[in-house]
Motif scaffolding. Sequence first.
Motif, PDB file in Angstrom:
ATOM      1  N   TRP A 183       0.820  -1.198   0.073  1.00 50.67           N
ATOM      2  CA  TRP A 183       0.081   0.140  -0.134  1.00 50.67           C
ATOM      3  C   TRP A 183       0.881   1.237   0.102  1.00 50.67           C
ATOM      4  N   LEU A 188      -0.312   5.200  -1.052  1.00 50.60           N
ATOM      5  CA  LEU A 188      -1.570   5.316  -0.664  1.00 50.60           C
ATOM      6  C   LEU A 188      -1.644   5.228   1.270  1.00 50.60           C
ATOM      7  N   VAL A 190      -4.314   5.211   4.499  1.00 46.95           N
ATOM      8  CA  VAL A 190      -5.404   4.888   4.970  1.00 46.95           C
ATOM      9  C   VAL A 190      -5.607   6.048   6.025  1.00 46.95           C
ATOM     10  N   SER A 247      -7.000   8.230   1.644  1.00 45.61           N
ATOM     11  CA  SER A 247      -7.751   7.202   0.703  1.00 45.61           C
ATOM     12  C   SER A 247      -9.036   6.944   1.398  1.00 45.61           C
ATOM     13  N   MET A 251     -12.422   4.446  -2.202  1.00 44.85           N
ATOM     14  CA  MET A 251     -11.027   3.964  -2.910  1.00 44.85           C
ATOM     15  C   MET A 251     -10.243   2.755  -2.646  1.00 44.85           C
ATOM     16  N   LEU A 252     -10.488   2.516  -1.070  1.00 40.36           N
ATOM     17  CA  LEU A 252      -9.751   1.304  -0.898  1.00 40.36           C
ATOM     18  C   LEU A 252     -10.578  -0.020  -1.242  1.00 40.36           C
ATOM     19  N   GLY A 255      -9.445  -0.568  -4.457  1.00 37.91           N
ATOM     20  CA  GLY A 255      -7.903  -1.243  -4.379  1.00 37.91           C
ATOM     21  C   GLY A 255      -8.144  -2.698  -4.001  1.00 37.91           C
ATOM     22  N   THR A 263     -11.400  -4.927   2.454  1.00 42.01           N
ATOM     23  CA  THR A 263     -11.140  -3.715   3.270  1.00 42.01           C
ATOM     24  C   THR A 263     -11.319  -4.133   4.749  1.00 42.01           C
TER      25      THR A 263
END
Length: 313
Positions: A183, A188, A190, A247, A251-252, A255, A263
Amino acid sequence: MNAKKIVIAGGTTFLGQILTAYFTERGVQMVVLTRGANKHENGVNYVHWNGRNLDTWREQLEGADALINLSGKSVNCRYTKRNKQLIYNSRLESTRVLGLALMKAKNGPKIWINATSATIYRHADRPMTEANGLHGVGFSVDVCEKWERMFFRFDLPKLREVTMRTTIVLGKEHGAFGRCKIWQNLVLVVNTETESKCSAGSMLMIFAVQNNELNGIVNLGAPEEVKNEQLMHELRDAVDAPFGLPSPKWMLEIGAVFMGTETELLLKSPWIEPEKLKELGFHWEFPTLEKALAELCAKDLFAATVSKPIVAH
Ligand SMILES: NC(=O)c1ccc[n+]([C@@H]2O[C@H](COP(=O)([O-])OP(=O)(O)OC[C@H]3O[C@@H](n4cnc5c(N)ncnc54)[C@H](OP(=O)(O)O)[C@@H]3O)[C@@H](O)[C@H]2O)c1
């Protein structure tokens, strides 16, 4: 307890490899139950089982001091119907068949340690201890509840039974740390309010084998909580990532689809308090996130074949 022989079911990957290496180095005879082939390698006896049926593998329990069960399809996958079933089955069936084997053993182990997960607790706004923790709802919580019920359903009065509610474990080459680095490499970050604790399952499991007082449900994690924002900040520092981009959840979610994961593994907040371990005087080698990440990022990071047990937030 000075163990001479330990059987580990599902001991071929992350936590199992660490435990196996640790005990083998100390002269303990290690037997790994695996769906793979029978073999003897690096002093370890690998014995085939299918994780479902009683078979000749159960003879391995005779004369063993401890049984550790780590079997379970990794939850680092998309929660499709098929994967969910595999996640349930691999945990419930392996635990069930080990319980049956222990019932039949004449000279079986004195302790049975079974994995479970801190994800059983609800998304937390306060630390959850073994005594006062509240369960959450949903798929992963249901898996853990059924897993623990299966573990405790056998009548094994002579056996010490320990089930480890483990937080996410950071290891040098495996587990969540590697994924966090991915990540980070994607720059990115979180940005949530999540509290989290990551632990060093292996050292704590070793403690469980050696400490005769540990019993029942045990929270297995680091002694202090850390906010996700701090984890990401310190992780960026540790891997020299120049910056991170906030993010949002959507968006997660996108991904996670590309990474073949969910997630929940990133966003759920397993804020646990390892009360029993504290009471029994467990010493955390790396009690702070900073120290743990420094250890994980040491220069030999990608050279070692087996992770050193580490305690991290
Ligand atoms: N790592 C963590 O951060 C963490 C956190 C909380 C809880 N846990 C729990 O702790 C245990 C060990 O964690 P880990 O990360 O070391 O696990 P892992 O590497 O994902 O797998 C453990 C073992 O389970 C066996 N296995 C995999 N799929 C299976 C299936 N479909 N049926 C039967 N066996 C299967 C494999 O052994 P063979 O292929 O040799 O049969 C594997 O070595 C797991 O049960 C996990 O849920 C881990």
